[in-house]
Design a protein around this motif. Structure first.
Motif, PDB file in Angstrom:
ATOM      1  N   THR A  59      16.062 -23.531  35.626  1.00 52.82           N
ATOM      2  CA  THR A  59      17.104 -24.373  35.052  1.00 52.82           C
ATOM      3  C   THR A  59      17.341 -23.914  33.641  1.00 52.82           C
ATOM      4  OG1 THR A  59      16.614 -26.214  36.499  1.00 52.82           O
ATOM      5  CG2 THR A  59      17.591 -26.751  34.496  1.00 52.82           C
ATOM      6  N   ILE A  60      16.012 -23.647  32.793  1.00 53.05           N
ATOM      7  CA  ILE A  60      16.179 -23.268  31.362  1.00 53.05           C
ATOM      8  C   ILE A  60      16.753 -21.889  31.484  1.00 53.05           C
ATOM      9  CG2 ILE A  60      14.773 -22.606  29.407  1.00 53.05           C
ATOM     10  CD1 ILE A  60      12.671 -24.666  30.331  1.00 53.05           C
ATOM     11  N   ILE A  61      16.257 -21.072  32.177  1.00 52.15           N
ATOM     12  CA  ILE A  61      17.043 -19.681  32.257  1.00 52.15           C
ATOM     13  C   ILE A  61      18.572 -19.834  32.293  1.00 52.15           C
ATOM     14  CG2 ILE A  61      17.348 -17.479  33.385  1.00 52.15           C
ATOM     15  CD1 ILE A  61      14.375 -17.653  34.092  1.00 52.15           C
ATOM     16  N   PHE A  62      19.189 -20.421  33.295  1.00 54.41           N
ATOM     17  CA  PHE A  62      20.482 -20.876  33.490  1.00 54.41           C
ATOM     18  C   PHE A  62      21.035 -21.405  32.303  1.00 54.41           C
ATOM     19  CE2 PHE A  62      20.027 -20.178  38.084  1.00 54.41           C
ATOM     20  CZ  PHE A  62      21.241 -19.435  38.297  1.00 54.41           C
ATOM     21  N   ALA A  63      20.584 -22.355  31.517  1.00 51.49           N
ATOM     22  CA  ALA A  63      21.007 -22.952  30.325  1.00 51.49           C
ATOM     23  C   ALA A  63      21.081 -22.105  29.357  1.00 51.49           C
ATOM     24  CB  ALA A  63      20.184 -24.170  30.145  1.00 51.49           C
ATOM     25  N   VAL A  64      20.387 -21.195  29.252  1.00 45.07           N
ATOM     26  CA  VAL A  64      20.148 -20.266  28.052  1.00 45.07           C
ATOM     27  C   VAL A  64      21.464 -18.932  28.427  1.00 45.07           C
ATOM     28  CG1 VAL A  64      19.005 -18.252  27.074  1.00 45.07           C
ATOM     29  CG2 VAL A  64      17.840 -20.386  27.215  1.00 45.07           C
ATOM     30  N   VAL A  65      21.348 -18.745  29.554  1.00 44.68           N
ATOM     31  CA  VAL A  65      22.479 -17.963  29.993  1.00 44.68           C
ATOM     32  C   VAL A  65      23.900 -18.456  29.756  1.00 44.68           C
ATOM     33  CG1 VAL A  65      23.591 -16.288  31.705  1.00 44.68           C
ATOM     34  CG2 VAL A  65      21.142 -16.327  31.482  1.00 44.68           C
ATOM     35  N   PHE A  66      23.952 -19.692  29.958  1.00 43.66           N
ATOM     36  CA  PHE A  66      25.274 -20.287  29.770  1.00 43.66           C
ATOM     37  C   PHE A  66      25.474 -20.405  28.511  1.00 43.66           C
ATOM     38  CE2 PHE A  66      27.751 -24.171  29.243  1.00 43.66           C
ATOM     39  CZ  PHE A  66      28.895 -23.927  30.150  1.00 43.66           C
ATOM     40  N   MET A  67      24.583 -20.850  27.597  1.00 43.68           N
ATOM     41  CA  MET A  67      24.829 -21.104  26.135  1.00 43.68           C
ATOM     42  C   MET A  67      25.345 -19.613  25.504  1.00 43.68           C
ATOM     43  SD  MET A  67      25.126 -24.030  25.404  1.00 43.68           S
ATOM     44  CE  MET A  67      25.044 -23.956  23.743  1.00 43.68           C
ATOM     45  N   VAL A  68      24.489 -18.333  25.907  1.00 42.81           N
ATOM     46  CA  VAL A  68      24.707 -17.259  25.188  1.00 42.81           C
ATOM     47  C   VAL A  68      25.997 -16.698  25.708  1.00 42.81           C
ATOM     48  CG1 VAL A  68      24.004 -14.671  25.154  1.00 42.81           C
ATOM     49  CG2 VAL A  68      22.140 -16.802  24.630  1.00 42.81           C
ATOM     50  N   SER A  69      26.491 -16.796  26.868  1.00 44.79           N
ATOM     51  CA  SER A  69      27.692 -16.268  27.526  1.00 44.79           C
ATOM     52  C   SER A  69      28.974 -17.234  26.666  1.00 44.79           C
ATOM     53  CB  SER A  69      28.047 -16.497  28.932  1.00 44.79           C
ATOM     54  OG  SER A  69      27.600 -17.743  29.286  1.00 44.79           O
ATOM     55  N   LEU A  70      28.684 -18.610  26.465  1.00 47.90           N
ATOM     56  CA  LEU A  70      29.560 -19.103  25.639  1.00 47.90           C
ATOM     57  C   LEU A  70      29.775 -18.838  24.357  1.00 47.90           C
ATOM     58  CD1 LEU A  70      31.412 -21.731  25.920  1.00 47.90           C
ATOM     59  CD2 LEU A  70      29.672 -23.010  25.435  1.00 47.90           C
ATOM     60  N   LEU A  71      28.447 -18.583  23.578  1.00 52.76           N
ATOM     61  CA  LEU A  71      28.608 -17.992  22.179  1.00 52.76           C
ATOM     62  C   LEU A  71      29.171 -16.691  22.068  1.00 52.76           C
ATOM     63  CD1 LEU A  71      25.207 -19.024  21.012  1.00 52.76           C
ATOM     64  CD2 LEU A  71      27.339 -20.011  20.202  1.00 52.76           C
TER      65      LEU A  71
END
Length: 84
Positions: A59-71
């Protein structure tokens, strides 16, 4: 649309869907009536087991990937629209 935009949008969408799925897979931590009923049926260990730890990591990996792609999307298209 350029290939970078398409790739980032695909990663963003898949990570968002994956994040929703893995958040919903977490067990409830409540102390309500449903937890009292469920605690009598299942073991009452308060610590997380290896499955919960792995679920937390994913879940943390998916959240980090989501935030990085959003940035990345914010940096590529700061005005919020895509010129055709």
């Amino acid at each position: 649309m350029n290939p970078l935009l398409i790739a980032v949008l695909v990663v963003w969408a898949l990570s968002g869907i994956g994040l929703i799925v893995f958040v919903l897979l977490h067990s409830g931590k409540g102390t309500g009536v449903s937890d009292m009923i469920a605690s009598s049926l299942y073991s009452t260990q308060t610590g997380t087991n290896i499955i919960e730890k792995n679920l937390d990591r994913i879940t943390i990996i998916f959240a980090v990937v989501f935030m990085v792609s959003l940035l990345v999307l914010m940096v590529i298209y700061p005005q919020g629209h895509i010129a055709q």
